[in-house]
Design a protein around this motif. Structure first.
Motif, mmCIF file in Angstrom:
data_model
loop_
_atom_site.group_PDB
_atom_site.id
_atom_site.type_symbol
_atom_site.label_atom_id
_atom_site.label_comp_id
_atom_site.label_asym_id
_atom_site.label_seq_id
_atom_site.Cartn_x
_atom_site.Cartn_y
_atom_site.Cartn_z
ATOM 1 N N ALA A 220 17.672 -11.174 -1.039
ATOM 2 C CA ALA A 220 16.236 -11.317 -1.267
ATOM 3 C C ALA A 220 15.956 -11.315 -2.762
ATOM 4 O O ALA A 220 16.769 -10.818 -3.563
ATOM 5 N N GLU A 221 14.804 -11.870 -3.125
ATOM 6 C CA GLU A 221 14.312 -11.788 -4.493
ATOM 7 C C GLU A 221 13.154 -10.801 -4.517
ATOM 8 O O GLU A 221 12.231 -10.906 -3.707
ATOM 9 N N LEU A 222 13.224 -9.829 -5.439
ATOM 10 C CA LEU A 222 12.264 -8.731 -5.464
ATOM 11 C C LEU A 222 11.508 -8.705 -6.784
ATOM 12 O O LEU A 222 12.034 -9.080 -7.832
ATOM 13 N N ASN A 223 10.259 -8.233 -6.714
ATOM 14 C CA ASN A 223 9.474 -7.950 -7.909
ATOM 15 C C ASN A 223 8.855 -6.567 -7.778
ATOM 16 O O ASN A 223 8.241 -6.254 -6.747
ATOM 17 N N PHE A 224 9.038 -5.730 -8.794
ATOM 18 C CA PHE A 224 8.381 -4.431 -8.873
ATOM 19 C C PHE A 224 7.567 -4.401 -10.164
ATOM 20 O O PHE A 224 8.121 -4.599 -11.255
ATOM 21 N N ALA A 225 6.277 -4.180 -10.035
ATOM 22 C CA ALA A 225 5.414 -4.110 -11.208
ATOM 23 C C ALA A 225 4.428 -2.965 -11.021
ATOM 24 O O ALA A 225 3.891 -2.770 -9.923
ATOM 25 N N TYR A 226 4.199 -2.189 -12.071
ATOM 26 C CA TYR A 226 3.230 -1.107 -11.989
ATOM 27 C C TYR A 226 2.723 -0.767 -13.375
ATOM 28 O O TYR A 226 3.360 -1.023 -14.397
ATOM 29 N N SER A 227 1.519 -0.192 -13.380
ATOM 30 C CA SER A 227 0.868 0.204 -14.625
ATOM 31 C C SER A 227 -0.119 1.311 -14.312
ATOM 32 O O SER A 227 -0.835 1.254 -13.305
ATOM 33 N N GLY A 228 -0.176 2.326 -15.170
ATOM 34 C CA GLY A 228 -1.127 3.407 -14.968
ATOM 35 C C GLY A 228 -0.737 4.337 -13.842
ATOM 36 O O GLY A 228 0.429 4.485 -13.487
ATOM 37 N N SER A 229 -1.736 4.965 -13.236
ATOM 38 C CA SER A 229 -1.496 6.048 -12.283
ATOM 39 C C SER A 229 -0.817 5.605 -10.995
ATOM 40 O O SER A 229 -0.152 6.411 -10.336
ATOM 41 N N LEU A 230 -0.942 4.332 -10.596
ATOM 42 C CA LEU A 230 -0.311 3.893 -9.355
ATOM 43 C C LEU A 230 1.207 3.845 -9.447
ATOM 44 O O LEU A 230 1.885 3.735 -8.431
#
Length: 447
Positions: A220-230
């Protein structure tokens, strides 16, 4: 992971839920800032010289699996119901708060300034077998094997942001029978917090061996992105409320035109119609804990990934950490700062004077981008018809809608002067099961 998925559904706490914000009242004959929210050209149609918005609130959830009756029936196996059947799970949860706002007219011109805070959380095209294995590993004490092939990008995503809008509208044509106005709103965006997990081109085999759930022969191709409190916790409601935390880091535009076929009575019209393009823009997240990384998942031969490890994950970052520890991820270059596109939509409506004080409004909303894109805030397509009885002080209406995710809904609402209260799905919830529910209320002053 159970908390992550359950929270997206229960994010609005004790509020009730739906999908078209302010359905029915946003196309009211009592034109105000709410009307300008779906078409900035409506600002030139203000009945008075001034309009002051005090506070408006709308809370929404729509899904294609769980009904309102399921929620009230005492069944707390939410994850089991959400991942039933073979159709991919889709869910959209929204909160929109319209804060202090002011508008005024000067001859043919109208101007406005508005403030708002928005929350959106979505599940997009989640494969039910994969979702059930990750969230409910071991719930069925049997031995099962599933081969999965899901080419679409499956997403779990949430974000919040604030907006300050400056609106301008002008009358461009006016005769005894016809009137045309045009307008635009320029929104300054303040990104708050964001998290996204995308899984595309997934193929693999899931085996449930009496509660021990594993994934083998997978890619599979995955993307993980996050910013701030989440980044830290996806299951705490407070983490969605940092609306202006990222400072001014984005811009969007709404553009619209409006046409009126006038009636003999100057307080009415035969037809009021409009067309608008909204949310043309994006915002950039720049928090200290920013991360946006693409991976390739590769599990070969006799290797297996233990899916039971994800049951207690409380954030997308937790899921990423488990996968990194497994050693089955190949990393691609990551980005510190990343851009997220707003849910651009094309909307049109026509409010027709049927007889006397009776009106009927047709409304259509069509998204302009694909919800599966990892950098896209999701929105659903809507078609609605709203019969209404409308006088200067009182209004009652029944929005009837077909929603892309939740199907048919019927609601009810009313207005007394500047106060309004309504729901886009209250009637369908009372007469039978519905896959969405909603409530909104607000108060504004015009003079």
């Amino acid at each position: 992971m159970k908390k992550t998925l359950l929270f997206i559904f229960s994010i609005l706490g004790t509020a009730t839920f739906a999908q078209e914000h302010f359905s029915g009242i946003s196309t009211s004959r009592r034109v105000g800032l709410l009307n300008a929210g779906i078409n900035p050209a409506e600002l030139a149609n203000l009945k008075g010289k001034y309009e002051v918005n005090v506070f408006n609130f709308s809370a929404n959830v729509a899904n294609n699996k769980m009904t309102f009756g399921d929620l009230l029936g005492g069944n707390d196996n939410f994850e089991e119901m959400l991942f039933a059947g073979s159709e991919p799970l889709n869910m959209r949860a929204d909160v929109e708060i319209l804060g202090p706002a002011f508008a005024f007219k000067v001859e043919k011109w109208a101007f406005g300034i508005s403030s708002s805070a928005k929350i959106k959380a979505s599940l997009v095209d989640v494969n039910t077998t994969l979702g059930n294995a990750v969230t409910n590993g071991g719930i069925d004490n049997v031995s099962e094997v599933y081969d999965i092939l899901a080419s679409e990008n499956q997403r779990v995503t949430g974000t919040s942001w604030g907006e300050i809008g400056l609106s301008i509208a002008r009358e461009v044509y006016n005769t005894e029978e016809h009137r045309i106005t045009a307008g635009a709103t320029f929104n300054f965006l303040f990104p708050g917090t964001y998290a996204n997990m995308g899984v595309s081109k997934f193929e693999g085999t899931i085996e449930n061996n009496f509660g021990d759930v594993t994934l083998t022969d997978a890619h599979a191709e995955l993307n993980f992105a996050y910013s701030g409190s989440l980044a830290g916790d996806f299951s705490e409601s407070d983490n969605f409320t940092e609306f202006f935390a990222g400072g001014l880091n984005g811009f969007s535009t709404d553009i619209g035109v409006n046409y009126q076929w006038k009636a003999v009575d100057s307080t009415k019209y035969r037809i009021n119609a409009g067309l608008a393009i909204r949310n043309l823009g994006s915002m950039t997240f720049k928090d200290d804990n920013n991360e946006s990384t693409n991976y390739e998942l590769d599990i070969q031969g006799n290797d297996a990934l233990n899916l039971n490890q994800f049951e207690d994950a409380e954030s997308i970052q937790d899921v990423e950490d488990v996968l990194l520890t497994s050693g089955y991820l190949n990393i691609s270059p990551s980005e510190k700062d990343f851009r997220v596109k707003l849910p651009a939509i094309l909307s049109g409506y026509a409010d027709v004077n049927v007889y006397g004080n009776w009106y009927a409004t047709a409304y259509i909303q069509q998204r302009m981008n694909e919800d599966n894109d990892n950098d896209q805030i999701a929105v659903q397509n809507i078609i609605s018809l709203t019969p209404r009885f409308s006088t200067g002080f009182f209004e009652a209406y029944t929005p009837l809608a077909n929603n892309e995710v939740s199907g048919f809904t019927a609601g009810i609402g009313f207005r007394l002067g500047g106060f309004f209260l309504g729901s886009g799905s209250a009637l369908s919830a009372m007469i039978g099961d519905t896959n969405q529910a909603d409530a909104y209320m607000g108060f504004r002053i015009g003079f």
